[in-house]
Design a protein around this motif. Structure first.
Motif, PDB file in Angstrom:
ATOM      1  N   PRO A 170       0.796  -1.233   0.000  1.00 10.65           N
ATOM      2  CA  PRO A 170       0.000   0.000   0.000  1.00 10.65           C
ATOM      3  C   PRO A 170       0.826   1.279   0.000  1.00 10.65           C
ATOM      4  N   TYR A 171       2.096   1.196   0.400  1.00  9.85           N
ATOM      5  CA  TYR A 171       2.942   2.387   0.366  1.00  9.85           C
ATOM      6  C   TYR A 171       3.477   2.662  -1.040  1.00  9.85           C
ATOM      7  N   LEU A 172       3.488   1.644  -1.883  1.00 10.70           N
ATOM      8  CA  LEU A 172       3.992   1.816  -3.250  1.00 10.70           C
ATOM      9  C   LEU A 172       2.880   2.195  -4.215  1.00 10.70           C
ATOM     10  N   VAL A 173       1.783   1.451  -4.178  1.00 11.91           N
ATOM     11  CA  VAL A 173       0.643   1.755  -5.050  1.00 11.91           C
ATOM     12  C   VAL A 173      -0.636   1.707  -4.221  1.00 11.91           C
ATOM     13  N   SER A 174      -1.553   2.595  -4.537  1.00 13.52           N
ATOM     14  CA  SER A 174      -2.758   2.742  -3.700  1.00 13.52           C
ATOM     15  C   SER A 174      -4.026   2.616  -4.531  1.00 13.52           C
ATOM     16  N   ARG A 175      -4.176   1.502  -5.235  1.00  9.69           N
ATOM     17  CA  ARG A 175      -5.384   1.284  -6.034  1.00  9.69           C
ATOM     18  C   ARG A 175      -6.625   1.251  -5.143  1.00  9.69           C
ATOM     19  N   TYR A 176      -6.430   0.787  -3.924  1.00  9.72           N
ATOM     20  CA  TYR A 176      -7.533   0.693  -2.974  1.00  9.72           C
ATOM     21  C   TYR A 176      -6.978   0.819  -1.559  1.00  9.72           C
ATOM     22  N   ASP A 177      -7.843   1.189  -0.638  1.00  8.20           N
ATOM     23  CA  ASP A 177      -7.460   1.230   0.772  1.00  8.20           C
ATOM     24  C   ASP A 177      -7.471  -0.210   1.283  1.00  8.20           C
ATOM     25  N   THR A 178      -6.327  -0.699   1.761  1.00  4.28           N
ATOM     26  CA  THR A 178      -6.221  -2.100   2.148  1.00  4.28           C
ATOM     27  C   THR A 178      -7.024  -2.439   3.398  1.00  4.28           C
ATOM     28  N   THR A 179      -7.498  -1.427   4.118  1.00  3.01           N
ATOM     29  CA  THR A 179      -8.277  -1.697   5.329  1.00  3.01           C
ATOM     30  C   THR A 179      -9.777  -1.592   5.107  1.00  3.01           C
ATOM     31  N   THR A 180     -10.211  -0.886   4.062  1.00  2.20           N
ATOM     32  CA  THR A 180     -11.644  -0.714   3.815  1.00  2.20           C
ATOM     33  C   THR A 180     -12.094  -1.295   2.485  1.00  2.20           C
ATOM     34  N   GLY A 181     -11.175  -1.479   1.557  1.00  2.00           N
ATOM     35  CA  GLY A 181     -11.525  -1.966   0.225  1.00  2.00           C
ATOM     36  C   GLY A 181     -12.004  -0.873  -0.710  1.00  2.00           C
ATOM     37  N   GLU A 182     -11.989   0.355  -0.249  1.00  2.00           N
ATOM     38  CA  GLU A 182     -12.460   1.466  -1.091  1.00  2.00           C
ATOM     39  C   GLU A 182     -11.483   1.708  -2.240  1.00  2.00           C
ATOM     40  N   PHE A 183     -12.008   1.696  -3.469  1.00  2.00           N
ATOM     41  CA  PHE A 183     -11.185   1.935  -4.654  1.00  2.00           C
ATOM     42  C   PHE A 183     -10.819   3.413  -4.726  1.00  2.00           C
ATOM     43  N   ILE A 184      -9.561   3.714  -5.069  1.00  2.00           N
ATOM     44  CA  ILE A 184      -9.069   5.093  -5.106  1.00  2.00           C
ATOM     45  C   ILE A 184      -8.812   5.503  -6.559  1.00  2.00           C
ATOM     46  N   PRO A 185      -9.468   6.554  -7.039  1.00  2.00           N
ATOM     47  CA  PRO A 185      -9.236   7.022  -8.420  1.00  2.00           C
ATOM     48  C   PRO A 185      -7.789   7.466  -8.619  1.00  2.00           C
ATOM     49  N   ILE A 186      -7.310   7.366  -9.829  1.00  2.00           N
ATOM     50  CA  ILE A 186      -5.918   7.704 -10.135  1.00  2.00           C
ATOM     51  C   ILE A 186      -5.513   9.097  -9.639  1.00  2.00           C
ATOM     52  N   PRO A 187      -6.298  10.154  -9.865  1.00  2.00           N
ATOM     53  CA  PRO A 187      -5.851  11.487  -9.416  1.00  2.00           C
ATOM     54  C   PRO A 187      -5.655  11.602  -7.909  1.00  2.00           C
ATOM     55  N   GLN A 188      -6.252  10.686  -7.145  1.00  2.00           N
ATOM     56  CA  GLN A 188      -6.170  10.760  -5.683  1.00  2.00           C
ATOM     57  C   GLN A 188      -5.164   9.768  -5.089  1.00  2.00           C
ATOM     58  N   ARG A 189      -4.470   9.035  -5.893  1.00  2.00           N
ATOM     59  CA  ARG A 189      -3.583   7.996  -5.358  1.00  2.00           C
ATOM     60  C   ARG A 189      -2.332   8.587  -4.714  1.00  2.00           C
ATOM     61  N   ILE A 190      -1.811   7.839  -3.721  1.00  2.00           N
ATOM     62  CA  ILE A 190      -0.773   8.427  -2.864  1.00  2.00           C
ATOM     63  C   ILE A 190       0.474   7.564  -2.726  1.00  2.00           C
ATOM     64  N   GLY A 191       0.552   6.419  -3.410  1.00  2.00           N
ATOM     65  CA  GLY A 191       1.713   5.545  -3.280  1.00  2.00           C
ATOM     66  C   GLY A 191       2.979   6.175  -3.839  1.00  2.00           C
ATOM     67  N   MET A 192       4.116   5.670  -3.386  1.00  2.00           N
ATOM     68  CA  MET A 192       5.393   6.213  -3.853  1.00  2.00           C
ATOM     69  C   MET A 192       5.575   6.009  -5.356  1.00  2.00           C
ATOM     70  N   LEU A 193       5.108   4.884  -5.872  1.00  2.00           N
ATOM     71  CA  LEU A 193       5.168   4.667  -7.319  1.00  2.00           C
ATOM     72  C   LEU A 193       4.097   5.470  -8.035  1.00  2.00           C
ATOM     73  N   ASP A 194       2.921   5.598  -7.423  1.00  2.00           N
ATOM     74  CA  ASP A 194       1.873   6.450  -7.994  1.00  2.00           C
ATOM     75  C   ASP A 194       2.408   7.853  -8.255  1.00  2.00           C
ATOM     76  N   ARG A 195       3.162   8.372  -7.319  1.00  2.00           N
ATOM     77  CA  ARG A 195       3.689   9.738  -7.438  1.00  2.00           C
ATOM     78  C   ARG A 195       4.689   9.848  -8.585  1.00  2.00           C
ATOM     79  N   LYS A 196       5.518   8.819  -8.732  1.00  2.00           N
ATOM     80  CA  LYS A 196       6.464   8.823  -9.845  1.00  2.00           C
ATOM     81  C   LYS A 196       5.723   8.810 -11.187  1.00  2.00           C
ATOM     82  N   LEU A 197       4.677   7.981 -11.278  1.00  2.00           N
ATOM     83  CA  LEU A 197       3.928   7.893 -12.533  1.00  2.00           C
ATOM     84  C   LEU A 197       3.163   9.182 -12.826  1.00  2.00           C
ATOM     85  N   ARG A 198       2.682   9.849 -11.789  1.00  2.00           N
ATOM     86  CA  ARG A 198       2.045  11.152 -12.003  1.00  2.00           C
ATOM     87  C   ARG A 198       3.049  12.137 -12.591  1.00  2.00           C
ATOM     88  N   ILE A 199       4.249  12.155 -12.016  1.00  2.00           N
ATOM     89  CA  ILE A 199       5.303  13.050 -12.504  1.00  2.00           C
ATOM     90  C   ILE A 199       5.615  12.758 -13.964  1.00  2.00           C
TER      91      ILE A 199
END
Length: 350
Positions: A170-199
């Motif tokens: 979950p720290y690398l990619v945040s497709r979903y919250d691992t504790t609730t199962g809530e799916f996270i849209p791409i613009p709101q993702r917070i993983g370390m790899l998510d941030r690199k891909l946004r850049i």
């Protein structure tokens, strides 16, 4: 009638959550015969990753603790055998917490900790999002990321990041919250790899440059995990994240060869390991010494491997895990063939 509609709505909600969270091994197999096999491969042992958990032993010999995870054991009618923690029963979650101290971190906590890393790198706060502590949420920034003097977007993409004992990563990619199962849209993702891909998406326009930099991003993130099912879930999440960001940027699916190369990188950079020893889980061997006794029958004494006996990470007799040194090329072939033991990256001599 209202109750009936409500019941249907609840079933649809659960179904939608599962489709967003649980990646189908059948679908991966359908996309490419070798894709799923890449995600199951262990480069240290040259075999498949193994279960390393007793949770599935009731399903038969193919699911025993030390059995390899095979394509046949998780596809076809077995497609739902491996599921994210949030989709497991409460009893299963509790047992895994007891046995392996498996506790996953909410996305808002992952975000806060990842933000601290970026605050140190950028020298300022609120680079990717603004935290909302009172509601345990965040608001993503919308303007393109700017970089401090002396640093470029490519420096950020190539900066090394690692998640230890990663679970579903979950720290690398945040497709979903691992504790609730809530799916996270791409613009709101917070993983370390998510941030690199946004850049990367903000600073490239061609598919070729995007793919080149995405490959560098994946080569500069690492993670390890003990349990084979979690490891596969983490690898799958990283792979699907690549596809999702590419589709978001270009409106089409990447070519299979691009997907398979990312899977190859992932199979090296996200690996199965006992993090306290630096070896393949349970690979240390121990001996037995027979102690003579004049009065009683001979007694046996267990002799631990040197590393286990002295708690020295560099003296185990188990199989030390290998990783790829992506930055070192063979001067003759131009290919990267250098493999190093992860334990050798640890500076202190313990």
């Amino acid at each position: 009638f209202d109750n009936h509609c409500l019941s249907n709505a609840k079933r649809l909600l659960v179904s939608d959550m599962k489709m967003g969270v649980d990646i189908s091994e059948n679908e991966l197999l359908r996309q490419s015969e070798g894709l799923l096999q890449r995600l199951l491969f262990d480069h240290t042992t040259q075999r498949n990753i193994f279960w390393a958990t007793d949770d599935y032993t009731t399903l038969g010999d193919a699911y025993k603790y030390d059995a390899p995870i095979t394509t046949d054991s998780i596809t076809g009618e077995h497609d739902t055998v491996i599921q994210p923690r949030v989709l497991k029963s409460k009893e299963e979650q509790t047992n895994r917490t007891k046995d392996k101290a498996e506790v996953f971190t909410p996305s808002w906590v992952c975000n806060a900790q990842n933000n601290l890393i970026d605050e140190a790198w950028f020298g300022r706060k609120d680079v990717f999002n603004i935290e909302q502590p009172e509601t345990k949420t965040w608001i993503a920034t919308t303007e393109p990321i700017t970089f401090p003097e002396g640093k470029t977007w490519k420096d950020y993409v190539c900066s090394t990041r690692m998640e230890i004992t990663c679970g579903e990563a979950p720290y690398l990619v945040s497709r979903y919250d691992t504790t609730t199962g809530e799916f996270i849209p791409i613009p709101q993702r917070i993983g370390m790899l998510d941030r690199k891909l946004r850049i990367i998406s903000e600073n490239t326009s061609s598919t070729g440059e995007w793919l080149k930099m995405a490959q560098k991003a994946y080569k500069n993130i690492y993670a390890y995990e003990w349990q084979g099912d979690n490891l596969l879930l983490a690898r799958e999440a990283l792979l699907i994240t690549f596809i999702e960001y590419y589709e978001e940027k270009f409106g089409k699916r990447p070519l299979n060869k691009s997907i398979e190369y990312i899977a190859y990188i992932i199979s090296w950079n996200v690996w199965q390991m006992d993090g306290l020893k630096g070896v393949v889980p349970n690979s240390c061997t121990h001996g037995v010494s027979v102690l003579p006794d004049d009065l009683f029958e001979s007694m046996e004494e267990l002799i631990l491997c040197p590393g286990c006996q002295n708690e020295s990470i560099k003296k185990h007799n188990g199989t030390y895990c290998l990783i790829r040194d992506w930055g070192c090329k063979d001067p003759k072939t131009g290919e990267n063939n250098r493999k190093i033991r992860f334990v050798d990256l640890i500076k202190n001599n313990i």
